[in-house]
Design a protein around this motif. Structure first.
Motif, short mmCIF file in Angstrom:
data_model
loop_
_atom_site.label_atom_id
_atom_site.label_comp_id
_atom_site.label_asym_id
_atom_site.label_seq_id
_atom_site.Cartn_x
_atom_site.Cartn_y
_atom_site.Cartn_z
N ALA A 1 13.13 42.48 3.13
CA ALA A 1 12.51 41.54 2.19
C ALA A 1 12.56 40.15 2.82
CB ALA A 1 13.26 41.55 0.87
N SER A 2 11.43 39.50 2.85
CA SER A 2 11.36 38.18 3.47
C SER A 2 10.63 37.21 2.54
CB SER A 2 10.61 38.28 4.81
OG SER A 2 10.58 37.03 5.44
N THR A 3 11.19 36.02 2.38
CA THR A 3 10.54 34.97 1.59
C THR A 3 10.46 33.71 2.44
OG1 THR A 3 12.65 34.25 0.64
CG2 THR A 3 11.38 35.86 -0.62
N GLN A 4 9.40 32.97 2.22
CA GLN A 4 9.21 31.71 2.96
C GLN A 4 8.71 30.65 1.99
OE1 GLN A 4 6.90 32.07 6.54
NE2 GLN A 4 6.54 29.89 6.67
N THR A 5 9.33 29.48 2.06
CA THR A 5 8.88 28.35 1.25
C THR A 5 8.67 27.15 2.16
OG1 THR A 5 11.16 27.65 0.80
CG2 THR A 5 10.12 29.10 -0.82
N SER A 6 7.73 26.31 1.80
CA SER A 6 7.50 25.09 2.57
C SER A 6 7.33 23.92 1.62
CB SER A 6 6.27 25.23 3.47
OG SER A 6 5.10 25.37 2.69
N ASN A 7 7.72 22.76 2.10
CA ASN A 7 7.65 21.53 1.31
C ASN A 7 7.08 20.44 2.22
OD1 ASN A 7 8.01 19.45 -0.48
ND2 ASN A 7 10.21 19.32 -0.19
N THR A 8 5.94 19.88 1.84
CA THR A 8 5.31 18.82 2.61
C THR A 8 5.36 17.53 1.81
OG1 THR A 8 3.82 20.39 3.67
CG2 THR A 8 3.19 18.09 3.76
N ARG A 9 5.75 16.44 2.47
CA ARG A 9 5.79 15.15 1.79
C ARG A 9 5.20 14.08 2.71
NH1 ARG A 9 9.70 11.54 3.19
NH2 ARG A 9 11.30 12.27 4.60
N ASN A 10 4.75 13.00 2.09
CA ASN A 10 4.18 11.89 2.84
C ASN A 10 5.28 11.04 3.46
OD1 ASN A 10 1.52 12.53 2.22
ND2 ASN A 10 1.52 11.32 0.36
N VAL A 11 5.02 10.54 4.66
CA VAL A 11 5.89 9.57 5.30
C VAL A 11 5.21 8.22 5.12
CG1 VAL A 11 6.91 8.82 7.47
CG2 VAL A 11 6.72 11.26 6.97
N THR A 12 5.94 7.25 4.56
CA THR A 12 5.34 5.95 4.27
C THR A 12 6.13 4.82 4.92
OG1 THR A 12 6.63 5.72 2.23
CG2 THR A 12 4.46 6.74 2.03
N GLU A 13 5.48 3.68 5.02
CA GLU A 13 6.14 2.46 5.46
C GLU A 13 5.50 1.29 4.73
OE1 GLU A 13 5.69 2.11 9.70
OE2 GLU A 13 3.60 1.51 9.57
N TRP A 14 6.21 0.18 4.66
CA TRP A 14 5.71 -1.02 4.02
C TRP A 14 4.92 -1.81 5.06
CZ3 TRP A 14 5.96 -2.03 -1.03
CH2 TRP A 14 5.58 -3.29 -1.48
N GLN A 15 3.66 -2.14 4.75
CA GLN A 15 2.83 -2.90 5.68
C GLN A 15 2.30 -4.16 5.02
OE1 GLN A 15 -0.29 -0.49 7.41
NE2 GLN A 15 1.14 0.66 8.67
N ILE A 16 2.18 -5.20 5.85
CA ILE A 16 1.64 -6.48 5.42
C ILE A 16 0.38 -6.76 6.25
CG2 ILE A 16 2.06 -8.96 5.19
CD1 ILE A 16 5.08 -8.26 5.20
N GLU A 17 -0.74 -6.89 5.57
CA GLU A 17 -1.99 -7.24 6.25
C GLU A 17 -2.22 -8.73 6.02
OE1 GLU A 17 -6.72 -6.15 6.00
OE2 GLU A 17 -5.27 -4.72 5.18
N TYR A 18 -2.53 -9.46 7.08
CA TYR A 18 -2.66 -10.91 6.97
C TYR A 18 -3.83 -11.42 7.78
CZ TYR A 18 -0.71 -11.20 11.68
OH TYR A 18 -0.52 -11.08 13.03
N ALA A 19 -4.24 -12.65 7.45
CA ALA A 19 -5.31 -13.33 8.19
C ALA A 19 -4.84 -14.74 8.52
CB ALA A 19 -6.58 -13.39 7.35
N CYS A 20 -5.37 -15.27 9.61
CA CYS A 20 -5.07 -16.64 10.03
C CYS A 20 -6.18 -17.55 9.51
CB CYS A 20 -4.99 -16.73 11.55
SG CYS A 20 -3.79 -15.62 12.29
N GLN A 21 -5.81 -18.64 8.81
CA GLN A 21 -6.82 -19.56 8.25
C GLN A 21 -6.54 -20.98 8.69
OE1 GLN A 21 -6.73 -18.89 4.02
NE2 GLN A 21 -8.21 -17.25 4.21
#
Length: 125
Positions: free
Chosen positions: A105-125
């Motif tokens: 008897a064989s069982t398989q489970t998988s769990n996928t999750r997002n990998v995130t990071e904090w990003q700052i988008e900026y412009a020079c004025q």
């Protein structure tokens, strides 16, 4: 044995309380770009200051304008767990030939999750 125990505790503590850092994701000299902050419990203020320094250096004498900031999905991670059970039963009596029953008897489970990071988008004025 005690040395290994304390070394393991030290490594686990460092991995749990890692330092936050900043890195440049993309930039156009003098125009703007994106800076990422890695998560960490230690030195979060220093990472923010490092990000501000990256932006100010890129903009030079121009002002930095934050266009948006927030959590961004940068990939996924998947964990797969598999469990296999093998059961063998042998029937051997004096009147019958040896007979072995095997069940798997064989069982398989998988769990996928997002990998995130904090990003700052900026412009020079």
């Amino acid at each position: 044995m005690k040395k290994i125990f304390f070394l393991t505790i030290g490594i686990l503590t460092f991995s749990i309380f890692n330092c936050a850092t900043a890195r440049v994701v993309s930039s156009k000299p003098g125009e703007g770009g994106t800076v990422a902050l890695t998560s960490g419990f230690l030195k979060a203020d220093e990472a923010k200051a490092e990000a501000n320094n990256f932006m100010a250096t890129n903009c030079g004498s121009k002002q930095v304008k934050i266009l948006q900031e927030g959590e961004v999905v940068v990939g996924t991670t998947t964990n797969v767990n598999q469990n296999t059970n093998v059961n063998a039963q042998r029937n051997n009596t004096s009147f019958t030939k040896t007979n072995t029953n095997v069940s798997i008897a064989s069982t398989q489970t998988s769990n996928t999750r997002n990998v995130t990071e904090w990003q700052i988008e900026y412009a020079c004025q």
